[in-house]
Design a protein around this motif. Structure first.
Motif, PDB file in Angstrom:
ATOM      1  N   UNK A 134       0.849  -1.208   0.000  1.00 20.95           N
ATOM      2  CA  UNK A 134       0.000   0.000   0.000  1.00 20.95           C
ATOM      3  C   UNK A 134       0.874   1.243   0.000  1.00 20.95           C
ATOM      4  N   UNK A 135       1.942   1.136   0.814  1.00 20.69           N
ATOM      5  CA  UNK A 135       2.827   2.292   0.925  1.00 20.69           C
ATOM      6  C   UNK A 135       3.515   2.577  -0.399  1.00 20.69           C
ATOM      7  N   UNK A 136       4.021   1.484  -1.031  1.00 18.26           N
ATOM      8  CA  UNK A 136       4.745   1.710  -2.285  1.00 18.26           C
ATOM      9  C   UNK A 136       3.775   2.134  -3.381  1.00 18.26           C
ATOM     10  N   UNK A 137       2.518   1.652  -3.303  1.00 17.95           N
ATOM     11  CA  UNK A 137       1.508   2.082  -4.282  1.00 17.95           C
ATOM     12  C   UNK A 137       1.231   3.571  -4.133  1.00 17.95           C
ATOM     13  N   UNK A 138       1.119   3.980  -2.864  1.00 15.66           N
ATOM     14  CA  UNK A 138       0.874   5.397  -2.606  1.00 15.66           C
ATOM     15  C   UNK A 138       2.030   6.235  -3.132  1.00 15.66           C
ATOM     16  N   UNK A 139       3.258   5.689  -2.889  1.00 15.73           N
ATOM     17  CA  UNK A 139       4.444   6.409  -3.349  1.00 15.73           C
ATOM     18  C   UNK A 139       4.448   6.519  -4.866  1.00 15.73           C
ATOM     19  N   UNK A 140       4.107   5.377  -5.488  1.00 17.01           N
ATOM     20  CA  UNK A 140       4.073   5.331  -6.952  1.00 17.01           C
ATOM     21  C   UNK A 140       3.058   6.337  -7.484  1.00 17.01           C
ATOM     22  N   UNK A 141       1.887   6.365  -6.829  1.00 15.49           N
ATOM     23  CA  UNK A 141       0.848   7.325  -7.248  1.00 15.49           C
ATOM     24  C   UNK A 141       1.340   8.752  -7.101  1.00 15.49           C
ATOM     25  N   UNK A 142       2.008   8.979  -5.948  1.00 21.12           N
ATOM     26  CA  UNK A 142       2.501  10.320  -5.668  1.00 21.12           C
ATOM     27  C   UNK A 142       3.463  10.757  -6.773  1.00 21.12           C
ATOM     28  N   UNK A 143       4.369   9.839  -7.126  1.00 25.57           N
ATOM     29  CA  UNK A 143       5.371  10.175  -8.145  1.00 25.57           C
ATOM     30  C   UNK A 143       4.699  10.357  -9.504  1.00 25.57           C
ATOM     31  N   UNK A 144       3.876   9.339  -9.887  1.00 27.70           N
ATOM     32  CA  UNK A 144       3.292   9.413 -11.232  1.00 27.70           C
ATOM     33  C   UNK A 144       2.325  10.590 -11.344  1.00 27.70           C
TER      34      UNK A 144
END
Ligand code: ADP
Length: 587
Positions: free
Chosen positions: A207-217
């Motif tokens: 979830x954390x890395x998904x959130x990070x990925x979303x934040x970046x993208x």
């Protein structure tokens, strides 16, 4: 009494109940259960005795008291009823009488307790009728004659104890099993708990890395998406909302056609199919954004392959290149204006120099004549350069359209060879033409221009005495795909086809080849020479009078024909330039 014995599964309780009940019923002075231990010794393990007589519970008796041969007799079911131990008819040895009298024993009744007797739940490893112990009744106050009923009762109770023993053994075994199973369960439970914890941790990390990925993208000003093999969006970033006005949640699960509309989808469809066939694609196109404005974009599709190399979908990256395109257009316009402006004075300069070189307007000194020739040659080059720049600009801007029609490849080849003959003679190069009558769908002038460009290069880079070959062949794409499993004819052709990804599958094409025996082209330059002003050696333009635009123009012409162009070469041995155009009919 049997009921009392059977009520409990606890052996100690059973034995105590037995001795108490037997003592009460028989009115004996002492009743005990004597356990025979494996080493031949033994001890009373349960006892009910009147207060007046000594307790023998827990005392350990050596083997001599109850020798092995006696044990065997009892194991076979022997019982003993002795009315008076002092009576010689009882057959007890003097010393034994003495020994037992210390416990005030006057009469005794002994029945064996056998293990496994009539018990179905026996442990098969223990032999039948093994002597476990003895049920003994003592009369201490006086001798006693034991009657049959008493004997019978004792025997039956001993049998019950046997059954109880088997049950207790079974219970012990069951308890052991339960304990083992409980331990196993505890272990399983522990690892399950561990697994749940691990999963929860992994989920939270995900979830954390998904959130990070979303934040970046979401922070990037480009369209980023993942499209599955059914052409439906599975992931897309915030830029979709900014560009198209549709939030990511609305796009997720939608088909490309729904998101982009019919027109745009038609344009992107061939590239999407290419990506879904497992090849990376890069292309430029135009899209309409939410404001109605048209933007130029650069699109990259990277296929997503699983471990079995099956395409699961593709990653799509779309970036806005409108500004770059606008600058390029301005630059092209500027070049075009400058070239136009240069052309008129250059043409008059060129003509003036040409007239001067003829000597009609007077003769010059030898030095003056030499200088004039240099000026004439350079003006020639300048005129060629300006013409090439204008040609390229016109083709690129779409100012000129290829007027495609049916024409014979052989005619075009003859025309190109004829126009290059003077140059070949000047360079002492032999031109070998192999024309074949094949109908192609092309603009004949532009194909001849491409051929002459390639021939002129081949001549320029050949040594005197070398040969330059021009040939053509018909390629049935359906046939070659069947035999080679690919669309194109040569590996390089396949490579090219993949890169340009431009042409729709055509049933057949014509492959032209210009081959020379010249100096050759290094492998790392085989692609770049098709870019503007790219030359293998920067001095080529001066030495060979080139402009560095010839191959760029050729590529533009061939691309406009939905064909492909590429080169193969071996340094020192020569080069071959290939290009394809659609064929009209099979020969
Ligand atoms: P140019 O006007 O310089 O020939 P081109 O675009 O036609 O420009 O060619 C670019 C460069 O490619 C040339 O300068 C040369 O270095 C290389 N080249 C093209 N054709 C050949 C060939 N047949 N043999 C060797 N080098 C070649």
């Amino acid at each position: 009494m049997t009921l009392k014995i059977r009520q409990s599964l606890q052996l100690k309780e059973i034995l105590r109940a037995t001795v108490t009940e037997v003592q009460r019923i028989l009115q004996a002075d002492r009743v005990l259960i004597y356990q025979v231990l494996p080493d031949g010794t033994g001890k009373p393990i349960s006892e009910a005795v009147l207060h007046a007589y000594p307790e023998i519970l827990g005392m350990e008796f050596p083997e001599e008291v109850f020798p092995k041969e006696y044990q065997q007799l009892y194991a076979q079911g022997r019982v003993r009823a002795i009315a008076d131990v002092r009576d010689p008819a009882a057959g007890l040895a003097e010393c034994l009488v003495e020994f037992i009298e210390q416990f005030d024993i006057r009469a005794k009744l002994i029945v064996p307790i056998l293990q496994n007797l009539n018990s179905p739940q026996i442990n098969a490893s223990i032999p039948e009728n093994q002597l476990w112990g003895l049920l003994i009744a003592h009369q201490c106050s006086q001798p006693r004659r034991w009657d049959d009923f008493e004997l019978e009762l004792m025997q039956q109770l001993a049998d019950q104890i046997s059954i109880a023993l088997a049950q207790a053994q079974l219970l012990g075994h069951l308890e052991e099993l339960v304990e083992m199973r409980t331990a196993e369960l505890r272990e399983a439970n522990h690892s399950l708990q561990q697994e749940i914890n691990d999963r929860m941790q992994a989920e939270s990390a995900l979830r954390q890395s998904e959130e990070q990925l979303r934040l970046i993208t979401n922070a990037l000003p480009v369209l980023i998406a993942y499209v599955d093999d059914q052409q439906r969006y599975r992931f897309n970033n915030q830029a979709y909302a900014d560009w198209l006005g549709q939030p990511p949640s609305q796009i997720c699960g939608c088909h490309l056609q729904t998101v982009w509309g019919e027109d745009c989808y038609q344009r992107m469809s061939p590239y999407v199919e290419e990506a879904l066939s497992g090849r990376a694609v890069i292309y430029e196109t135009e899209i309409k954004i939410k404001t109605g404005a048209i933007r130029s974009v650069n699109v990259t599709y990277i296929p997503h392959l699983d471990e079995q190399q099956t395409v699961k979908g593709f990653f799509a990256l779309t970036s806005d290149i409108s500004e770059r395109k606008a600058i390029e257009r301005m630059k092209d316009e500027f070049i075009s204006v400058v070239s136009h402006e240069l052309r008129t004075p250059l043409t008059s300069l060129h003509s003036a120099l040409k007239i001067l070189t003829t000597g009609r307007l007077g003769t010059l000194s030898t030095d003056g004549q030499q200088m004039l020739e240099i000026a004439d040659e350079n003006t020639d080059r300048l005129v060629r350069l300006v013409n090439n720049v204008l040609d390229l600009q016109r083709i690129e801007s779409g100012e000129v359209r290829m007027e495609k029609q049916s024409c014979n490849a052989a005619d075009l080849m003859i025309q190109a060879i004829e126009s290059m003959q003077p140059m070949a003679q000047q360079h002492e190069v032999i031109l070998s033409n192999h024309p074949v009558d094949i109908l192609i769908w092309a603009d004949s002038d532009y194909i001849v221009q491409a051929l002459t460009n390639l021939l002129s290069n081949a001549i320029k880079f050949s040594a005197p005495g070398d040969t330059v070959w021009l040939s053509v062949e018909y390629i049935d794409l359906a046939q070659s795909a069947k035999s080679s499993g690919a669309r194109s004819v040569t590996p390089a052709a396949r490579r090219k086809g993949r890169k340009s990804a431009k042409s729709q599958p055509t049933p057949a094409e014509v492959l032209f080849q210009v081959r020379d025996q010249g100096q050759g082209i290094p492998a790392d330059k085989l692609e770049s020479i098709f870019e503007r002003f790219q030359q293998v050696d920067s001095s080529d333009s001066r030495r060979k009078g080139g402009t560095g635009l010839g191959l760029t123009i050729c590529r533009k012409i061939i691309e406009q024909h939905d064909g492909r162009i590429w080169a193969e070469s071996k340094l020192g041995e020569g080069s071959t330039f290939f290009f394809t155009v659609p064929a009209l009919q099979q020969h």
